[in-house]
Design a protein around this motif. Structure first.
Motif, PDB file in Angstrom:
ATOM      1  N   ASP A  67       9.569 -48.758  -8.352  1.00 18.06           N
ATOM      2  CA  ASP A  67       9.255 -47.910  -7.184  1.00 18.06           C
ATOM      3  C   ASP A  67       9.319 -46.431  -7.549  1.00 18.06           C
ATOM      4  N   GLU A  68      10.334 -46.053  -8.337  1.00 17.68           N
ATOM      5  CA  GLU A  68      10.465 -44.645  -8.749  1.00 17.68           C
ATOM      6  C   GLU A  68       9.254 -44.216  -9.568  1.00 17.68           C
ATOM      7  N   GLN A  69       8.806 -45.092 -10.483  1.00 21.07           N
ATOM      8  CA  GLN A  69       7.639 -44.758 -11.306  1.00 21.07           C
ATOM      9  C   GLN A  69       6.385 -44.617 -10.451  1.00 21.07           C
ATOM     10  N   GLU A  70       6.223 -45.501  -9.473  1.00 22.57           N
ATOM     11  CA  GLU A  70       5.024 -45.443  -8.627  1.00 22.57           C
ATOM     12  C   GLU A  70       5.029 -44.181  -7.762  1.00 22.57           C
ATOM     13  N   LEU A  71       6.207 -43.779  -7.264  1.00 22.09           N
ATOM     14  CA  LEU A  71       6.304 -42.535  -6.494  1.00 22.09           C
ATOM     15  C   LEU A  71       5.942 -41.339  -7.372  1.00 22.09           C
ATOM     16  N   VAL A 118      11.071 -42.817   1.794  1.00 21.97           N
ATOM     17  CA  VAL A 118      12.377 -43.202   2.329  1.00 21.97           C
ATOM     18  C   VAL A 118      12.276 -43.454   3.832  1.00 21.97           C
ATOM     19  N   ALA A 119      11.449 -42.644   4.507  1.00 20.73           N
ATOM     20  CA  ALA A 119      11.304 -42.799   5.949  1.00 20.73           C
ATOM     21  C   ALA A 119      10.456 -44.019   6.317  1.00 20.73           C
ATOM     22  N   SER A 120       9.403 -44.291   5.491  1.00 22.70           N
ATOM     23  CA  SER A 120       8.476 -45.367   5.855  1.00 22.70           C
ATOM     24  C   SER A 120       8.803 -46.701   5.186  1.00 22.70           C
ATOM     25  N   ARG A 121       9.412 -46.651   3.991  1.00 21.11           N
ATOM     26  CA  ARG A 121       9.710 -47.839   3.187  1.00 21.11           C
ATOM     27  C   ARG A 121       8.468 -48.694   2.943  1.00 21.11           C
ATOM     28  N   ASP A 122       7.309 -48.034   2.856  1.00 15.72           N
ATOM     29  CA  ASP A 122       6.037 -48.740   2.645  1.00 15.72           C
ATOM     30  C   ASP A 122       5.259 -47.981   1.570  1.00 15.72           C
ATOM     31  N   MET A 123       5.150 -48.581   0.365  1.00 19.41           N
ATOM     32  CA  MET A 123       4.514 -47.886  -0.753  1.00 19.41           C
ATOM     33  C   MET A 123       3.023 -47.681  -0.499  1.00 19.41           C
ATOM     34  N   ASP A 124       2.341 -48.693   0.026  1.00 18.37           N
ATOM     35  CA  ASP A 124       0.898 -48.563   0.298  1.00 18.37           C
ATOM     36  C   ASP A 124       0.631 -47.481   1.346  1.00 18.37           C
ATOM     37  N   LYS A 125       1.463 -47.435   2.357  1.00 18.71           N
ATOM     38  CA  LYS A 125       1.316 -46.414   3.399  1.00 18.71           C
ATOM     39  C   LYS A 125       1.561 -45.019   2.824  1.00 18.71           C
ATOM     40  N   THR A 126       2.541 -44.904   1.930  1.00 21.32           N
ATOM     41  CA  THR A 126       2.829 -43.608   1.289  1.00 21.32           C
ATOM     42  C   THR A 126       1.643 -43.126   0.466  1.00 21.32           C
ATOM     43  N   ARG A 127       1.081 -44.023  -0.369  1.00 14.69           N
ATOM     44  CA  ARG A 127      -0.085 -43.641  -1.176  1.00 14.69           C
ATOM     45  C   ARG A 127      -1.262 -43.231  -0.291  1.00 14.69           C
ATOM     46  N   ALA A 128      -1.527 -43.990   0.781  1.00 11.68           N
ATOM     47  CA  ALA A 128      -2.654 -43.681   1.670  1.00 11.68           C
ATOM     48  C   ALA A 128      -2.473 -42.323   2.355  1.00 11.68           C
TER      49      ALA A 128
END
Length: 427
Positions: free
Chosen positions: A379-383, A402-412
């Motif tokens: 997760d750290e690498q993807e961020l 941290v607020a969303s806990r959703d990696m796909d949503k963060t990238r979008a």
């Protein structure tokens, strides 16, 4: 007012036609001249136009007899001059003359288009010049300014006071102005200020323009290069572009020194510009940007084979209260592993050892912890990759995740933010 009518006196301009021209052509010329307000004379006028057929014996005779410095307003023009004036709807002034004599001009071969060369020749003839001169005899050499030949001609004849190198566009500009002006010579400044010249002071607008350039070129100071020479030389190379005309106010050394001496203040302005409209991601051609290295596929570690669960343990013979458990054949060395407590006897050896707990998937606590650590590292690498790809800080991306806990949503989200910034106005 008709083209062939004197604007000062209002009288018709006078024309004489070379006598050996075909009668039909003479009739057409007379009709056209009259329609444009002029008048055809049977004798050569003191002031007016003599229509000739170029490169003929009669033309040579007329020039010998009637060309005179005492009659500067008597012009020899080809008979096509009449139609050229009609097309232009104006009287074409005879500007390519010196002391009443056509200026010899040479049309250089660097003007490669034959149609352009022909049109240029006709313009010169109709405005009084002679475009048939050789390079050595010409007073004006016309060439294409976008070629190396033009620069070579300028260097070759720059010390010759009787020869001028002009662009082919100079002919059109001269005709539009209505008078002849050669391109002026200027002395090249070898560097430094001229004697008595004051240093050009930096203005707030200068600093704003400089900050915009650095923000566009090196948006992140930590990448380095803001105090080097390259970006300021690149800036001054744009001086001929209209939107970078302000660059000419200072040398590249001055722009560099201005940033170095006021870096603390200018860095704040640059950061504000970058925050408002950062350069587009993956921008090609920008200083300091290189192609991102291809990511290597991640190698997943093979999980160690887990020991069978408690439900899969080999069944042991049922032992009664007084009958000891019999060991399996061939497992004498593991005899103590299968021992059970009988009556009041002390507990077997294995009872004092901790047993590894198993997850629902058959993993031990240690394996679960390892898997959680690996997932966190992924997760750290993807961020970090998201921050690099869309040019935001690592802290900004982490805070949203941290607020969303959703990696796909963060990238979008950060992809959309970068697209909005890329389409916003830089200014």
């Amino acid at each position: 007012m008709p083209p062939f009518q004197d604007p000062t006196s209002g009288l018709a301009l006078k024309f004489f036609i070379q006598k050996d021209l075909p009668e039909t052509l003479q009739a057409e010329l007379c009709e056209t001249i009259a329609s444009l307000g002029g008048r055809v004379e049977i004798k050569v006028p003191r002031a007016g136009f003599i229509l000739i057929n170029p490169n003929t014996p009669e033309e040579e005779r007329l020039r010998l007899c009637w060309m005179s410095p005492d009659r500067p307003e008597r012009y020899f023009v080809p008979y096509t001059f009449v139609d050229a004036c009609k097309v232009a709807n104006m009287l074409l002034k005879q500007i390519f003359l010196e002391e009443g004599v056509p200026i010899p001009m040479h049309i250089h071969s660097s003007i490669a288009n034959p149609n352009a060369r022909s049109a240029l020749s006709q313009r010169i003839i109709h405005s009084g010049g002679d475009p048939t001169a050789s390079t050595s005899s010409a007073r004006v050499i016309l060439a294409d300014p976008n070629t190396d030949v033009f620069k070579h001609l300028v260097q070759t004849y720059q010390s010759d006071p009787n020869k001028y190198i002009e662009s082919y566009l100079w002919v059109k500009k001269s005709i539009e102005r209505g008078f002849l002006v050669y391109t002026p010579l200027v002395y090249k400044n070898p560097g430094g200020r001229r004697a008595g010249e004051d240093r050009v002071q930096f203005t707030d607008e200068d600093e704003h323009n400089l900050a915009k350039w650095i923000a566009f070129t090196i948006p992140r100071k930590e990448t380095g290069g803001r105090t080097g020479n390259v970006i300021y030389k690149q800036l001054c190379e744009k001086k001929d572009e209209p939107e970078y005309a302000w660059v000419q106010r200072h040398s590249w050394q001055s722009w560099r020194e201005r940033y170095k001496k006021h870096a603390a203040r200018l860095d704040q302005r640059i950061a504000a510009i970058v925050a408002e409209a950062q350069p587009a991601p993956n921008a090609k051609g920008q200083y300091g940007y290189v192609r991102q290295a291809e990511e290597k596929p991640k190698r997943r570690r093979k999980k160690k084979a887990s020991s069978p669960s408690d439900d899969e343990q080999p069944s042991s013979p049922v032992a009664g209260p007084s009958s000891p458990v019999q060991p399996r054949q061939g497992d004498d060395e593991d005899e103590s592993e299968w021992a059970v407590r009988v009556g009041d006897e002390p507990p077997p050896v294995w009872a004092g050892k901790k047993r590894k707990t198993r997850s629902n998937h058959g993993e031990s606590d240690e394996e679960v912890a390892k898997r959680a650590k690996q997932s966190a590292r992924d997760d750290e690498q993807e961020l970090t990759d998201i921050a690099k790809e869309f040019q935001f800080t690592r802290d900004e991306v982490s805070a949203y995740y941290v607020a969303s806990r959703d990696m796909d949503k963060t990238r979008a989200r950060f992809k959309k933010m970068r697209e909005l910034l890329a389409t916003s106005d830089f200014d």
